[in-house]
Write an enzyme that holds these catalytic residues in place. Structure first.
Site, PDB file in Angstrom:
ATOM      1  CD  GLU A  56      -2.867  -1.009  -0.098  1.00  0.00           C
ATOM      2  OE1 GLU A  56      -3.172   0.122  -0.547  1.00  0.00           O
ATOM      3  OE2 GLU A  56      -3.214  -2.081  -0.639  1.00  0.00           O
TER       4      GLU A  56
ATOM      5  CB  SER B 115      16.681  -7.197 -11.190  1.00  0.00           C
ATOM      6  OG  SER B 115      16.181  -6.347 -10.189  1.00  0.00           O
TER       7      SER B 115
ATOM      8  CG  HIS C 224       6.085 -10.686 -11.160  1.00  0.00           C
ATOM      9  ND1 HIS C 224       6.712 -11.874 -10.840  1.00  0.00           N
ATOM     10  CD2 HIS C 224       7.071  -9.823 -11.489  1.00  0.00           C
ATOM     11  CE1 HIS C 224       8.017 -11.725 -10.979  1.00  0.00           C
ATOM     12  NE2 HIS C 224       8.261 -10.495 -11.369  1.00  0.00           N
ATOM     13  CB  SER C 225       6.457  -6.543  -9.067  1.00  0.00           C
ATOM     14  OG  SER C 225       6.265  -5.955 -10.345  1.00  0.00           O
TER      15      SER C 225
END
Length: 393
Positions: free
Chosen positions: A71, A157, A288-289
Protein backbone atom coordinates in the site's frame (compact mmCIF):
# COMPACT_ATOMS: atom_id res chain seq x y z
CA UNK A 1 26.12 -53.49 -22.67
CA UNK A 2 28.89 -51.43 -24.17
CA UNK A 3 30.73 -48.49 -22.68
CA UNK A 4 30.69 -45.57 -25.09
CA UNK A 5 32.73 -42.49 -24.15
CA UNK A 6 29.45 -40.59 -23.86
CA UNK A 7 27.37 -43.14 -21.94
CA UNK A 8 26.88 -46.75 -20.98
CA UNK A 9 24.18 -48.28 -23.16
CA UNK A 10 22.40 -51.58 -23.46
CA UNK A 11 21.82 -52.79 -27.02
CA UNK A 12 18.50 -53.78 -28.55
CA UNK A 13 17.58 -55.03 -31.99
CA UNK A 14 14.22 -53.27 -31.80
CA UNK A 15 13.98 -49.68 -33.00
CA UNK A 16 11.79 -47.69 -30.64
CA UNK A 17 11.52 -43.96 -30.05
CA UNK A 18 10.97 -42.79 -26.49
CA UNK A 19 7.59 -41.19 -25.97
CA UNK A 20 7.48 -37.92 -24.00
CA UNK A 21 4.63 -39.45 -22.01
CA UNK A 22 6.64 -42.49 -20.94
CA UNK A 23 7.70 -41.02 -17.60
CA UNK A 24 5.53 -41.64 -14.58
CA UNK A 25 3.69 -38.77 -12.93
CA UNK A 26 5.66 -37.15 -10.11
CA UNK A 27 3.75 -37.20 -6.78
CA UNK A 28 3.57 -34.22 -4.43
CA UNK A 29 4.53 -34.78 -0.79
CA UNK A 30 2.25 -33.27 1.84
CA UNK A 31 1.40 -33.78 5.51
CA UNK A 32 -1.52 -31.40 6.16
CA UNK A 33 -4.68 -31.11 4.09
CA UNK A 34 -6.12 -27.72 3.14
CA UNK A 35 -7.89 -27.49 6.51
CA UNK A 36 -4.71 -28.05 8.50
CA UNK A 37 -5.48 -31.65 9.44
CA UNK A 38 -2.76 -34.30 9.31
CA UNK A 39 -3.31 -36.87 6.57
CA UNK A 40 -3.71 -40.50 7.63
CA UNK A 41 -0.31 -42.14 7.98
CA UNK A 42 1.56 -38.83 7.91
CA UNK A 43 4.94 -38.72 9.60
CA UNK A 44 4.83 -35.43 11.48
CA UNK A 45 8.29 -33.83 11.77
CA UNK A 46 9.75 -33.18 15.20
CA UNK A 47 8.57 -29.62 15.80
CA UNK A 48 7.87 -28.49 19.34
CA UNK A 49 5.46 -25.73 20.30
CA UNK A 50 8.11 -23.00 20.60
CA UNK A 51 9.47 -23.62 17.09
CA UNK A 52 6.00 -23.93 15.57
CA UNK A 53 4.78 -20.71 17.20
CA UNK A 54 7.94 -18.88 16.10
CA UNK A 55 7.31 -20.03 12.52
CA UNK A 56 3.74 -18.77 12.69
CA UNK A 57 4.84 -15.44 14.21
CA UNK A 58 7.24 -14.93 11.30
CA UNK A 59 4.58 -15.79 8.72
CA UNK A 60 2.19 -13.23 10.20
CA UNK A 61 4.85 -10.50 10.40
CA UNK A 62 5.81 -11.23 6.80
CA UNK A 63 2.19 -11.08 5.68
CA UNK A 64 1.65 -7.84 7.57
CA UNK A 65 4.83 -6.23 6.24
CA UNK A 66 3.87 -7.12 2.68
CA UNK A 67 0.36 -5.71 2.98
CA UNK A 68 1.50 -2.39 4.43
CA UNK A 69 4.47 -1.84 2.13
CA UNK A 70 2.43 -2.77 -0.93
CA UNK A 71 0.00 0.00 0.00
CA UNK A 72 2.91 2.36 0.69
CA UNK A 73 4.07 1.90 -2.90
CA UNK A 74 0.57 2.55 -4.18
CA UNK A 75 0.61 5.78 -2.17
CA UNK A 76 3.85 6.83 -3.88
CA UNK A 77 5.97 6.55 -0.74
CA UNK A 78 8.36 3.98 -2.27
CA UNK A 79 9.06 3.28 -5.93
CA UNK A 80 8.55 -0.47 -6.16
CA UNK A 81 7.46 -3.47 -4.12
CA UNK A 82 6.96 -7.21 -4.47
CA UNK A 83 4.97 -9.34 -2.03
CA UNK A 84 5.29 -12.87 -0.74
CA UNK A 85 1.55 -13.35 -0.18
CA UNK A 86 0.52 -16.97 -0.75
CA UNK A 87 4.07 -18.29 -0.38
CA UNK A 88 4.72 -17.53 3.29
CA UNK A 89 4.86 -21.17 4.39
CA UNK A 90 7.49 -22.06 1.82
CA UNK A 91 9.71 -19.14 2.84
CA UNK A 92 9.53 -19.55 6.58
CA UNK A 93 9.41 -23.34 6.86
CA UNK A 94 12.37 -23.81 4.52
CA UNK A 95 14.36 -21.21 6.46
CA UNK A 96 13.54 -22.94 9.74
CA UNK A 97 15.02 -26.19 8.39
CA UNK A 98 18.40 -24.59 7.62
CA UNK A 99 21.25 -23.42 9.82
CA UNK A 100 22.69 -19.92 9.76
CA UNK A 101 25.93 -21.36 8.36
CA UNK A 102 24.07 -22.35 5.20
CA UNK A 103 24.55 -19.73 2.50
CA UNK A 104 21.41 -18.40 0.79
CA UNK A 105 21.26 -17.17 -2.81
CA UNK A 106 17.73 -15.79 -3.20
CA UNK A 107 15.74 -14.68 -6.21
CA UNK A 108 13.52 -11.82 -4.99
CA UNK A 109 10.53 -13.39 -3.23
CA UNK A 110 12.38 -14.82 -0.25
CA UNK A 111 12.33 -12.00 2.29
CA UNK A 112 10.65 -14.45 4.68
CA UNK A 113 13.90 -16.42 4.75
CA UNK A 114 15.80 -13.27 5.66
CA UNK A 115 13.21 -12.29 8.28
CA UNK A 116 13.56 -15.72 9.90
CA UNK A 117 17.34 -15.27 10.04
CA UNK A 118 17.03 -12.06 12.03
CA UNK A 119 16.84 -9.19 9.54
CA UNK A 120 14.86 -6.55 11.42
CA UNK A 121 11.80 -4.62 10.29
CA UNK A 122 13.91 -1.45 10.46
CA UNK A 123 16.48 -2.98 8.12
CA UNK A 124 13.79 -4.01 5.65
CA UNK A 125 12.20 -0.56 5.76
CA UNK A 126 15.51 1.30 5.40
CA UNK A 127 16.31 -0.67 2.26
CA UNK A 128 12.89 -0.06 0.71
CA UNK A 129 13.12 3.67 1.34
CA UNK A 130 16.75 3.76 0.08
CA UNK A 131 17.82 5.89 3.02
CA UNK A 132 21.24 6.48 4.56
CA UNK A 133 20.91 3.45 6.87
CA UNK A 134 19.88 1.04 4.13
CA UNK A 135 22.34 -1.77 3.38
CA UNK A 136 22.17 -0.97 -0.33
CA UNK A 137 23.13 2.70 0.25
CA UNK A 138 20.41 3.74 -2.19
CA UNK A 139 21.99 1.88 -5.11
CA UNK A 140 19.44 -0.93 -5.33
CA UNK A 141 15.73 -1.08 -6.08
CA UNK A 142 13.43 -1.65 -3.10
CA UNK A 143 13.21 -5.31 -1.93
CA UNK A 144 16.76 -6.07 -3.14
CA UNK A 145 17.92 -7.05 0.34
CA UNK A 146 21.20 -8.60 1.40
CA UNK A 147 23.10 -9.34 4.59
CA UNK A 148 26.66 -10.60 4.85
CA UNK A 149 26.14 -11.16 8.58
CA UNK A 150 23.18 -13.47 7.90
CA UNK A 151 24.78 -15.33 4.95
CA UNK A 152 22.15 -13.97 2.57
CA UNK A 153 23.57 -12.76 -0.73
CA UNK A 154 22.15 -9.53 -2.13
CA UNK A 155 19.26 -9.98 -4.53
CA UNK A 156 19.90 -9.30 -8.21
CA UNK A 157 17.03 -8.57 -10.62
CA UNK A 158 18.15 -10.68 -13.62
CA UNK A 159 16.42 -14.04 -13.50
CA UNK A 160 18.37 -17.17 -12.46
CA UNK A 161 21.83 -15.58 -12.35
CA UNK A 162 22.12 -16.61 -8.69
CA UNK A 163 21.96 -20.33 -9.50
CA UNK A 164 25.51 -20.87 -10.84
CA UNK A 165 26.81 -18.64 -8.04
CA UNK A 166 25.17 -20.92 -5.48
CA UNK A 167 26.80 -23.99 -7.00
CA UNK A 168 30.21 -22.31 -6.91
CA UNK A 169 29.71 -21.39 -3.26
CA UNK A 170 28.60 -24.94 -2.47
CA UNK A 171 31.68 -26.37 -4.13
CA UNK A 172 33.78 -24.01 -2.01
CA UNK A 173 32.05 -25.26 1.14
CA UNK A 174 32.81 -28.81 0.04
CA UNK A 175 36.49 -28.05 -0.59
CA UNK A 176 36.75 -26.39 2.84
CA UNK A 177 34.97 -29.35 4.47
CA UNK A 178 32.34 -27.10 6.03
CA UNK A 179 29.29 -28.58 7.71
CA UNK A 180 27.02 -26.42 5.59
CA UNK A 181 25.38 -26.18 2.18
CA UNK A 182 24.33 -23.48 -0.26
CA UNK A 183 20.63 -22.92 -0.86
CA UNK A 184 19.25 -21.11 -3.87
CA UNK A 185 15.65 -20.13 -4.57
CA UNK A 186 14.07 -19.48 -7.95
CA UNK A 187 10.67 -19.49 -9.59
CA UNK A 188 9.30 -21.78 -12.27
CA UNK A 189 10.09 -19.03 -14.77
CA UNK A 190 13.73 -19.20 -13.75
CA UNK A 191 13.83 -22.84 -14.84
CA UNK A 192 13.37 -21.64 -18.42
CA UNK A 193 16.68 -19.77 -18.27
CA UNK A 194 19.97 -21.23 -19.48
CA UNK A 195 21.60 -20.48 -16.13
CA UNK A 196 19.27 -23.00 -14.50
CA UNK A 197 20.41 -25.84 -16.73
CA UNK A 198 24.06 -24.88 -16.50
CA UNK A 199 23.83 -24.75 -12.70
CA UNK A 200 22.10 -28.13 -12.45
CA UNK A 201 24.72 -29.85 -14.57
CA UNK A 202 27.54 -28.02 -12.77
CA UNK A 203 26.19 -29.15 -9.38
CA UNK A 204 25.56 -32.75 -10.39
CA UNK A 205 28.96 -33.27 -12.01
CA UNK A 206 30.89 -31.67 -9.13
CA UNK A 207 28.61 -33.23 -6.49
CA UNK A 208 28.20 -29.87 -4.80
CA UNK A 209 26.17 -29.62 -1.56
CA UNK A 210 23.49 -27.26 -2.86
CA UNK A 211 19.70 -27.18 -2.54
CA UNK A 212 17.76 -25.91 -5.54
CA UNK A 213 14.41 -24.70 -4.18
CA UNK A 214 11.99 -24.01 -7.02
CA UNK A 215 8.90 -21.99 -6.14
CA UNK A 216 6.55 -23.34 -8.78
CA UNK A 217 3.63 -20.93 -8.52
CA UNK A 218 2.48 -21.70 -12.04
CA UNK A 219 2.77 -18.27 -13.64
CA UNK A 220 6.40 -17.08 -13.63
CA UNK A 221 6.05 -13.32 -14.23
CA UNK A 222 2.98 -13.66 -16.43
CA UNK A 223 3.46 -16.88 -18.43
CA UNK A 224 1.50 -19.98 -17.34
CA UNK A 225 3.58 -23.11 -16.82
CA UNK A 226 1.76 -24.85 -19.68
CA UNK A 227 3.21 -22.24 -22.05
CA UNK A 228 6.73 -22.61 -20.64
CA UNK A 229 6.98 -26.40 -20.92
CA UNK A 230 5.25 -29.05 -22.95
CA UNK A 231 5.69 -31.70 -20.28
CA UNK A 232 3.71 -31.63 -17.04
CA UNK A 233 6.71 -32.67 -14.96
CA UNK A 234 9.43 -30.82 -16.85
CA UNK A 235 11.29 -29.36 -13.86
CA UNK A 236 11.51 -32.72 -12.08
CA UNK A 237 12.38 -34.73 -15.18
CA UNK A 238 14.86 -32.27 -16.65
CA UNK A 239 16.73 -31.22 -13.54
CA UNK A 240 16.24 -34.23 -11.35
CA UNK A 241 16.41 -37.28 -13.56
CA UNK A 242 17.89 -35.52 -16.58
CA UNK A 243 20.91 -34.13 -14.77
CA UNK A 244 21.20 -36.95 -12.25
CA UNK A 245 20.08 -35.14 -9.11
CA UNK A 246 18.04 -36.37 -6.18
CA UNK A 247 14.72 -34.53 -6.25
CA UNK A 248 11.32 -34.23 -4.60
CA UNK A 249 8.07 -32.41 -5.27
CA UNK A 250 6.42 -30.97 -2.16
CA UNK A 251 3.28 -29.01 -1.31
CA UNK A 252 4.81 -25.56 -0.80
CA UNK A 253 1.71 -24.36 1.07
CA UNK A 254 2.13 -27.05 3.73
CA UNK A 255 4.61 -25.71 6.29
CA UNK A 256 5.17 -29.13 7.89
CA UNK A 257 5.86 -30.86 4.57
CA UNK A 258 8.28 -28.12 3.50
CA UNK A 259 10.11 -28.25 6.83
CA UNK A 260 10.47 -32.03 6.68
CA UNK A 261 11.54 -32.10 3.02
CA UNK A 262 14.12 -29.33 3.37
CA UNK A 263 15.50 -30.84 6.59
CA UNK A 264 16.01 -34.20 4.84
CA UNK A 265 17.40 -32.56 1.70
CA UNK A 266 19.91 -30.57 3.72
CA UNK A 267 21.05 -33.74 5.47
CA UNK A 268 21.62 -35.43 2.10
CA UNK A 269 23.47 -32.42 0.70
CA UNK A 270 25.81 -31.97 3.65
CA UNK A 271 26.45 -35.58 4.65
CA UNK A 272 26.65 -37.09 1.15
CA UNK A 273 27.88 -34.01 -0.71
CA UNK A 274 25.22 -34.02 -3.39
CA UNK A 275 22.82 -31.51 -4.92
CA UNK A 276 19.07 -31.84 -4.27
CA UNK A 277 16.19 -30.29 -6.20
CA UNK A 278 13.06 -29.35 -4.25
CA UNK A 279 10.11 -28.34 -6.40
CA UNK A 280 7.62 -26.61 -4.10
CA UNK A 281 4.15 -26.33 -5.59
CA UNK A 282 2.61 -23.07 -4.42
CA UNK A 283 0.55 -20.10 -5.59
CA UNK A 284 1.41 -16.41 -5.87
CA UNK A 285 -1.71 -14.67 -4.58
CA UNK A 286 -0.34 -11.18 -5.13
CA UNK A 287 0.60 -9.59 -8.43
CA UNK A 288 4.11 -10.41 -9.63
CA UNK A 289 5.10 -6.92 -8.45
CA UNK A 290 3.62 -3.45 -8.24
CA UNK A 291 4.37 -3.17 -11.98
CA UNK A 292 2.06 -6.10 -12.78
CA UNK A 293 -1.69 -6.61 -13.13
CA UNK A 294 -2.13 -10.36 -12.79
CA UNK A 295 -5.83 -10.24 -13.71
CA UNK A 296 -4.63 -9.93 -17.31
CA UNK A 297 -3.57 -13.58 -17.27
CA UNK A 298 -5.69 -15.19 -14.52
CA UNK A 299 -9.18 -14.70 -13.14
CA UNK A 300 -10.13 -12.78 -10.03
CA UNK A 301 -12.14 -15.81 -8.89
CA UNK A 302 -9.03 -17.99 -9.00
CA UNK A 303 -7.04 -15.50 -6.94
CA UNK A 304 -9.85 -15.16 -4.37
CA UNK A 305 -10.09 -18.94 -4.03
CA UNK A 306 -6.40 -19.32 -3.20
CA UNK A 307 -6.43 -16.30 -0.89
CA UNK A 308 -9.38 -17.52 1.19
CA UNK A 309 -9.66 -21.29 0.88
CA UNK A 310 -6.01 -22.30 0.45
CA UNK A 311 -4.15 -19.69 2.50
CA UNK A 312 -0.99 -21.41 3.84
CA UNK A 313 -0.85 -19.18 6.94
CA UNK A 314 -4.41 -20.04 7.96
CA UNK A 315 -3.71 -23.70 7.24
CA UNK A 316 -0.75 -23.73 9.62
CA UNK A 317 -2.69 -21.76 12.24
CA UNK A 318 -5.42 -24.41 12.24
CA UNK A 319 -2.83 -27.09 12.92
CA UNK A 320 -1.44 -25.02 15.82
CA UNK A 321 -4.94 -24.64 17.23
CA UNK A 322 -5.57 -28.38 16.96
CA UNK A 323 -2.52 -28.87 19.19
CA UNK A 324 -3.75 -26.23 21.67
CA UNK A 325 -0.69 -24.11 20.86
CA UNK A 326 -2.67 -21.10 19.61
CA UNK A 327 -5.86 -19.23 20.46
CA UNK A 328 -8.12 -16.44 19.22
CA UNK A 329 -6.64 -14.13 21.85
CA UNK A 330 -3.09 -14.94 20.69
CA UNK A 331 -4.11 -14.17 17.11
CA UNK A 332 -5.60 -10.81 17.95
CA UNK A 333 -2.58 -9.80 20.00
CA UNK A 334 -0.07 -10.88 17.35
CA UNK A 335 -1.86 -9.19 14.44
CA UNK A 336 -2.19 -5.94 16.34
CA UNK A 337 1.42 -5.89 17.49
CA UNK A 338 2.76 -6.79 14.04
CA UNK A 339 0.86 -3.96 12.40
CA UNK A 340 2.14 -1.41 14.93
CA UNK A 341 5.74 -2.60 14.54
CA UNK A 342 5.65 -2.45 10.75
CA UNK A 343 4.04 1.00 10.62
CA UNK A 344 6.55 2.31 13.13
CA UNK A 345 9.49 0.97 11.11
CA UNK A 346 8.04 2.44 7.91
CA UNK A 347 7.47 5.90 9.40
CA UNK A 348 10.96 6.07 10.87
CA UNK A 349 12.63 4.94 7.65
CA UNK A 350 10.69 7.48 5.61
CA UNK A 351 12.03 10.37 7.71
CA UNK A 352 15.71 9.52 7.28
CA UNK A 353 18.02 11.26 4.82
CA UNK A 354 19.08 9.74 1.54
CA UNK A 355 22.68 8.53 1.21
CA UNK A 356 25.30 11.11 0.15
CA UNK A 357 26.17 11.34 -3.53
CA UNK A 358 29.63 9.96 -2.86
CA UNK A 359 28.09 6.55 -2.17
CA UNK A 360 27.24 6.23 -5.86
CA UNK A 361 30.92 5.66 -6.59
CA UNK A 362 32.10 3.54 -3.64
CA UNK A 363 32.49 -0.19 -2.93
CA UNK A 364 33.72 -1.24 -6.39
CA UNK A 365 37.26 0.15 -6.81
CA UNK A 366 39.84 0.60 -4.08
CA UNK A 367 41.01 3.73 -5.87
CA UNK A 368 38.53 5.46 -8.17
CA UNK A 369 39.64 5.49 -11.84
CA UNK A 370 39.75 8.75 -13.74
CA UNK A 371 36.48 8.18 -15.65
CA UNK A 372 34.52 7.81 -12.42
CA UNK A 373 36.19 10.85 -10.88
CA UNK A 374 35.12 12.81 -13.95
CA UNK A 375 31.57 11.47 -13.67
CA UNK A 376 31.37 12.43 -10.01
CA UNK A 377 32.64 15.94 -10.78
CA UNK A 378 30.04 16.32 -13.56
CA UNK A 379 27.28 15.08 -11.29
CA UNK A 380 28.20 17.46 -8.48
CA UNK A 381 28.34 20.35 -10.92
CA UNK A 382 24.84 19.47 -12.14
CA UNK A 383 23.51 19.21 -8.60
CA UNK A 384 25.07 22.52 -7.59
CA UNK A 385 23.03 24.29 -10.28
CA UNK A 386 19.73 23.03 -8.84
CA UNK A 387 17.82 24.91 -6.11
CA UNK A 388 19.17 23.93 -2.67
CA UNK A 389 15.82 22.45 -1.67
CA UNK A 390 16.08 19.91 -4.48
CA UNK A 391 19.78 19.06 -4.26
CA UNK A 392 20.73 15.92 -2.32
CA UNK A 393 23.50 16.33 0.25
Amino acid sequence: MLDFPGAKAAFTSRMEFISPNAAEAVPCFRILDDLGRALDGSDIPEIDSSLAVKMYHTMVRLQTFDSIFYEAQRQGRISFYLTNIGEEALNVASAAALTKDDVVFPQYREHGVLMWRGFTLDEFANQCFSNEDGHGKGRQMPIHYGSEKLNYFTISSPIATQLPHAVGAAYGLKMDRKNACAVTYFGDGGSSEGDFHAACNFAAVLEAPVLFVCRNNGYAISTPACEQYKGKHAIQLLAGRGYGMTSIRVDGNDALAVFKAVSAARKLAVEQSKPVLIEAMTYRVGHHSTSDDSTKYRSGEEIAHWRSVRDPVLRFRRWLESNAWWSVEDEKELRGAARKEVISAMNQAEKKNKPPLSELFTDVYDTLPRNLLEQEATLRDTVSKNPPSLAPH
